[in-house]
Each structure stands twice: as structure tokens, then as C-alpha cells.
Design a protein around this motif. Structure first.
Motif, PDB file in Angstrom:
ATOM      1  N   ILE A  13      19.653  60.588 -27.169  1.00 21.78           N
ATOM      2  CA  ILE A  13      20.327  60.863 -25.892  1.00 21.78           C
ATOM      3  C   ILE A  13      21.712  60.238 -25.801  1.00 21.78           C
ATOM      4  CG2 ILE A  13      18.112  61.113 -24.725  1.00 21.78           C
ATOM      5  CD1 ILE A  13      18.717  58.470 -23.256  1.00 21.78           C
ATOM      6  N   GLY A  14      21.986  59.233 -26.612  1.00 21.76           N
ATOM      7  CA  GLY A  14      23.277  58.548 -26.573  1.00 21.76           C
ATOM      8  C   GLY A  14      23.148  57.173 -25.952  1.00 21.76           C
ATOM      9  N   LYS A  15      23.879  56.255 -26.481  1.00 19.45           N
ATOM     10  CA  LYS A  15      23.788  54.854 -26.056  1.00 19.45           C
ATOM     11  C   LYS A  15      24.269  54.629 -24.625  1.00 19.45           C
ATOM     12  CE  LYS A  15      23.527  52.916 -30.569  1.00 19.45           C
ATOM     13  NZ  LYS A  15      22.132  53.157 -30.776  1.00 19.45           N
ATOM     14  N   ASP A  16      25.075  55.538 -24.102  1.00 22.97           N
ATOM     15  CA  ASP A  16      25.595  55.383 -22.744  1.00 22.97           C
ATOM     16  C   ASP A  16      24.662  55.941 -21.678  1.00 22.97           C
ATOM     17  OD1 ASP A  16      26.063  57.997 -23.657  1.00 22.97           O
ATOM     18  OD2 ASP A  16      27.753  58.263 -22.284  1.00 22.97           O
ATOM     19  N   LYS A  17      23.536  56.493 -22.088  1.00 22.90           N
ATOM     20  CA  LYS A  17      22.597  57.099 -21.135  1.00 22.90           C
ATOM     21  C   LYS A  17      21.538  56.076 -20.686  1.00 22.90           C
ATOM     22  CE  LYS A  17      24.220  61.331 -21.485  1.00 22.90           C
ATOM     23  NZ  LYS A  17      24.721  62.119 -20.383  1.00 22.90           N
ATOM     24  N   ILE A  18      21.014  56.298 -19.498  1.00 24.57           N
ATOM     25  CA  ILE A  18      19.987  55.451 -18.895  1.00 24.57           C
ATOM     26  C   ILE A  18      18.617  55.815 -19.462  1.00 24.57           C
ATOM     27  CG2 ILE A  18      18.791  54.957 -16.709  1.00 24.57           C
ATOM     28  CD1 ILE A  18      21.520  55.618 -15.333  1.00 24.57           C
ATOM     29  N   ILE A  19      17.811  54.777 -19.739  1.00 28.97           N
ATOM     30  CA  ILE A  19      16.414  55.001 -20.133  1.00 28.97           C
ATOM     31  C   ILE A  19      15.519  54.172 -19.227  1.00 28.97           C
ATOM     32  CG2 ILE A  19      14.640  54.710 -21.907  1.00 28.97           C
ATOM     33  CD1 ILE A  19      16.747  55.123 -24.024  1.00 28.97           C
ATOM     34  N   GLY A  20      14.548  54.851 -18.639  1.00 30.66           N
ATOM     35  CA  GLY A  20      13.519  54.193 -17.844  1.00 30.66           C
ATOM     36  C   GLY A  20      12.159  54.642 -18.327  1.00 30.66           C
ATOM     37  N   ILE A  21      11.183  53.749 -18.233  1.00 29.13           N
ATOM     38  CA  ILE A  21       9.815  54.114 -18.594  1.00 29.13           C
ATOM     39  C   ILE A  21       8.858  53.723 -17.477  1.00 29.13           C
ATOM     40  CG2 ILE A  21      10.248  53.892 -21.075  1.00 29.13           C
ATOM     41  CD1 ILE A  21       8.479  51.328 -20.992  1.00 29.13           C
ATOM     42  N   SER A  22       7.750  54.425 -17.410  1.00 26.49           N
ATOM     43  CA  SER A  22       6.707  54.096 -16.448  1.00 26.49           C
ATOM     44  C   SER A  22       5.840  52.968 -16.988  1.00 26.49           C
ATOM     45  CB  SER A  22       5.814  55.316 -16.195  1.00 26.49           C
ATOM     46  OG  SER A  22       6.547  56.364 -15.619  1.00 26.49           O
ATOM     47  N   THR A  23       5.483  52.060 -16.096  1.00 31.12           N
ATOM     48  CA  THR A  23       4.534  50.993 -16.424  1.00 31.12           C
ATOM     49  C   THR A  23       3.487  50.935 -15.320  1.00 31.12           C
ATOM     50  OG1 THR A  23       5.876  49.295 -15.331  1.00 31.12           O
ATOM     51  CG2 THR A  23       6.243  49.626 -17.706  1.00 31.12           C
ATOM     52  N   HIS A  24       2.319  50.413 -15.688  1.00 30.94           N
ATOM     53  CA  HIS A  24       1.209  50.437 -14.739  1.00 30.94           C
ATOM     54  C   HIS A  24       0.452  49.127 -14.634  1.00 30.94           C
ATOM     55  CE1 HIS A  24       1.913  54.412 -16.566  1.00 30.94           C
ATOM     56  NE2 HIS A  24       1.873  54.807 -15.305  1.00 30.94           N
ATOM     57  N   ASN A  25       0.776  48.177 -15.513  1.00 30.60           N
ATOM     58  CA  ASN A  25       0.030  46.916 -15.540  1.00 30.60           C
ATOM     59  C   ASN A  25       0.849  45.819 -16.219  1.00 30.60           C
ATOM     60  OD1 ASN A  25      -0.393  47.125 -18.456  1.00 30.60           O
ATOM     61  ND2 ASN A  25      -1.873  48.732 -17.958  1.00 30.60           N
ATOM     62  N   LYS A  26       0.300  44.618 -16.225  1.00 30.11           N
ATOM     63  CA  LYS A  26       0.994  43.453 -16.790  1.00 30.11           C
ATOM     64  C   LYS A  26       1.321  43.656 -18.265  1.00 30.11           C
ATOM     65  CE  LYS A  26       0.422  38.498 -17.535  1.00 30.11           C
ATOM     66  NZ  LYS A  26      -0.432  37.318 -17.299  1.00 30.11           N
ATOM     67  N   ASP A  27       0.377  44.153 -19.047  1.00 32.99           N
ATOM     68  CA  ASP A  27       0.610  44.333 -20.484  1.00 32.99           C
ATOM     69  C   ASP A  27       1.774  45.278 -20.752  1.00 32.99           C
ATOM     70  OD1 ASP A  27      -1.471  42.615 -21.135  1.00 32.99           O
ATOM     71  OD2 ASP A  27      -2.921  44.239 -21.413  1.00 32.99           O
ATOM     72  N   GLU A  28       1.844  46.384 -20.028  1.00 36.75           N
ATOM     73  CA  GLU A  28       2.944  47.335 -20.226  1.00 36.75           C
ATOM     74  C   GLU A  28       4.289  46.738 -19.808  1.00 36.75           C
ATOM     75  OE1 GLU A  28       0.289  51.432 -19.837  1.00 36.75           O
ATOM     76  OE2 GLU A  28       1.710  50.950 -18.250  1.00 36.75           O
ATOM     77  N   ILE A  29       4.282  45.909 -18.777  1.00 37.10           N
ATOM     78  CA  ILE A  29       5.523  45.249 -18.350  1.00 37.10           C
ATOM     79  C   ILE A  29       5.990  44.266 -19.424  1.00 37.10           C
ATOM     80  CG2 ILE A  29       6.561  43.660 -16.671  1.00 37.10           C
ATOM     81  CD1 ILE A  29       4.546  44.874 -14.601  1.00 37.10           C
ATOM     82  N   ILE A  30       5.082  43.475 -19.951  1.00 41.82           N
ATOM     83  CA  ILE A  30       5.419  42.498 -20.998  1.00 41.82           C
ATOM     84  C   ILE A  30       5.984  43.219 -22.223  1.00 41.82           C
ATOM     85  CG2 ILE A  30       4.511  40.694 -22.523  1.00 41.82           C
ATOM     86  CD1 ILE A  30       4.687  39.973 -19.449  1.00 41.82           C
ATOM     87  N   LYS A  31       5.365  44.327 -22.612  1.00 38.66           N
ATOM     88  CA  LYS A  31       5.880  45.118 -23.745  1.00 38.66           C
ATOM     89  C   LYS A  31       7.259  45.696 -23.416  1.00 38.66           C
ATOM     90  CE  LYS A  31       1.397  46.348 -25.651  1.00 38.66           C
ATOM     91  NZ  LYS A  31       0.389  47.390 -25.841  1.00 38.66           N
ATOM     92  N   ALA A  32       7.431  46.163 -22.188  1.00 38.92           N
ATOM     93  CA  ALA A  32       8.721  46.728 -21.774  1.00 38.92           C
ATOM     94  C   ALA A  32       9.827  45.672 -21.804  1.00 38.92           C
ATOM     95  CB  ALA A  32       8.605  47.340 -20.379  1.00 38.92           C
ATOM     96  N   ASN A  33       9.471  44.414 -21.568  1.00 45.25           N
ATOM     97  CA  ASN A  33      10.460  43.336 -21.604  1.00 45.25           C
ATOM     98  C   ASN A  33      11.104  43.193 -22.986  1.00 45.25           C
ATOM     99  OD1 ASN A  33      10.175  42.667 -18.917  1.00 45.25           O
ATOM    100  ND2 ASN A  33       8.773  40.970 -19.293  1.00 45.25           N
ATOM    101  N   GLU A  34      10.434  43.686 -24.005  1.00 52.28           N
ATOM    102  CA  GLU A  34      10.952  43.604 -25.373  1.00 52.28           C
ATOM    103  C   GLU A  34      11.781  44.844 -25.749  1.00 52.28           C
ATOM    104  OE1 GLU A  34       7.622  42.970 -27.968  1.00 52.28           O
ATOM    105  OE2 GLU A  34       6.904  41.259 -26.822  1.00 52.28           O
ATOM    106  N   LEU A  35      11.903  45.790 -24.831  1.00 56.19           N
ATOM    107  CA  LEU A  35      12.575  47.054 -25.123  1.00 56.19           C
ATOM    108  C   LEU A  35      13.967  47.109 -24.508  1.00 56.19           C
ATOM    109  CD1 LEU A  35       9.546  49.417 -24.421  1.00 56.19           C
ATOM    110  CD2 LEU A  35      10.273  48.464 -26.630  1.00 56.19           C
ATOM    111  N   ASP A  36      14.838  47.865 -25.128  1.00 60.44           N
ATOM    112  CA  ASP A  36      16.205  48.067 -24.656  1.00 60.44           C
ATOM    113  C   ASP A  36      16.211  49.186 -23.609  1.00 60.44           C
ATOM    114  OD1 ASP A  36      18.943  48.062 -24.360  1.00 60.44           O
ATOM    115  OD2 ASP A  36      19.355  49.025 -26.291  1.00 60.44           O
ATOM    116  N   LEU A  37      15.867  48.819 -22.382  1.00 53.08           N
ATOM    117  CA  LEU A  37      15.733  49.766 -21.276  1.00 53.08           C
ATOM    118  C   LEU A  37      16.722  49.427 -20.181  1.00 53.08           C
ATOM    119  CD1 LEU A  37      11.847  49.561 -20.876  1.00 53.08           C
ATOM    120  CD2 LEU A  37      13.121  51.335 -22.086  1.00 53.08           C
TER     121      LEU A  37
END
Length: 185
Positions: A101-125
């Protein structure tokens, strides 16, 4: 409260609303972001809707799932399953998504619990969607976070958008955006 308006095509059709109608309502309520979601149409229809939304709305425009159309908007929002379909390693999946999509574009992901949030913290979002806050008419949800949503949001290093049954008058401490679809109508 900052508003992130969910423009769901099924919701528009069910309420006999045009994109113009939805954008008017979103603007009236101060929306900074509109996400266009259409789970049933072909890619050419979604593209046309994004082009029309871009003409109607000057804020951030996000497409749900259809990352191949990111050139027509400011970014993409994907669910956990969509991320896994790109690559089973979520870090790799986000890296691939950024390359597509290009480095200048926004990326968001859905999360539903603590584990998914912790994993998302390691991602470039740019942000996470967290929910569902309560039951919603626009999507089937497996679990409702309710009052736990705000506490879970405090675990995220990314801005958090509250998703799922959120209303304009809901109050949160750790939420950047209220994502509202049918609650706007």
C-alpha cells in the motif's frame, strides 16, 4: 471525543442512504475519519465508492480489507483473519502490507483481547480498533468487552479506536476515536 465514521454499504442499503447522505451526517457530527466497508461487492464497485467518497470528504479515508485499493484512499483497516491471510507471521504480514500500500498510508487492525493488543504493540501500525464494546447491528461479534474496553485500551502503544456498538455519548479515558456506524443514523 474524536469521531471515526464507519460507512458500511449494507447499512447504507438497509437504510436507503446514499454516500452523500452518510458523508453529510458524518461531517455534521465532526468525523475526522471515514472507513468504507463492503463485504459483498466486487472490487470495481468498491473502487467507485472510494473515488466518490474522496470527492465528498476531505478527512482521512480508510478502506476495509481491500488493501489493493489503498491508492484511492489514505489507508487500510484489516481484521485478524485478513492479516493472517497475508502471512501467518503478523510482523511479516504488516511489512508486506506496508510494501503493497505504500509507507505513507495508514494501517489499522482489529483487536479483541489483551493478547492481540500485546502482539499489535510489536507491529508498525498507525492505530488499533478494539472491541466490540457492545453488540452491533453491522457485524456479528463473538465477545463483548463492555467496561473492560477502556482498561484494555490502556495497554496499547498505538492510538485506539473503540469499535462495535459505540455511540456518540459513550465516554472513555484511553480511546482516541469512537468508531460509529449505525449510531450516526
Amino acid at each position: 471525543m474524536r469521531l471515526y465514521a464507519l460507512c458500511d454499504q449494507e447499512l447504507l442499503d438497509r437504510n436507503d442512504l446514499s454516500l452523500e447522505d452518510f458523508v453529510t451526517i458524518a461531517k455534521k457530527n465532526g468525523a475526522e475519519v471515514i472507513q468504507y466497508r463492503n463485504k459483498t461487492a466486487d472490487i470495481s464497485f468498491i473502487k467507485q465508492q472510494l473515488i466518490q467518497l474522496r470527492q465528498l470528504f476531505e478527512g482521512f479515508l480508510i478502506v476495509n480489507d481491500s488493501f489493493e485499493l489503498a491508492q484511492f484512499c489514505d489507508g487500510v483497516h484489516v481484521g485478524q483473519e485478513d492479516l493472517q491471510s497475508i502471512d501467518s507471521d503478523t510482523k511479516k504480514a504488516v511489512k508486506i502490507l506496508k510494501e503493497v500500500i505504500g509507507k505513507d498510508k495508514i494501517i489499522g487492525i482489529s483487536t479483541h483481547n489483551k493478547d492481540e493488543i500485546i502482539k499489535a504493540n510489536e507491529l508498525d501500525l498507525n492505530y488499533i480498533g478494539l472491541g466490540a464494546f457492545r453488540a452491533t447491528g453491522t457485524k456479528d461479534v463473538d465477545s463483548i468487552l463492555g467496561d473492560k474496553l477502556d482498561e484494555l485500551a490502556s495497554l496499547s502503544i498505538h492510538p485506539v479506536a473503540a469499535i462495535g456498538g459505540v455511540k456518540l455519548d459513550d465516554k472513555f479515558k484511553n480511546i482516541t476515536y469512537h468508531v460509529i456506524g449505525s449510531g450516526l443514523l
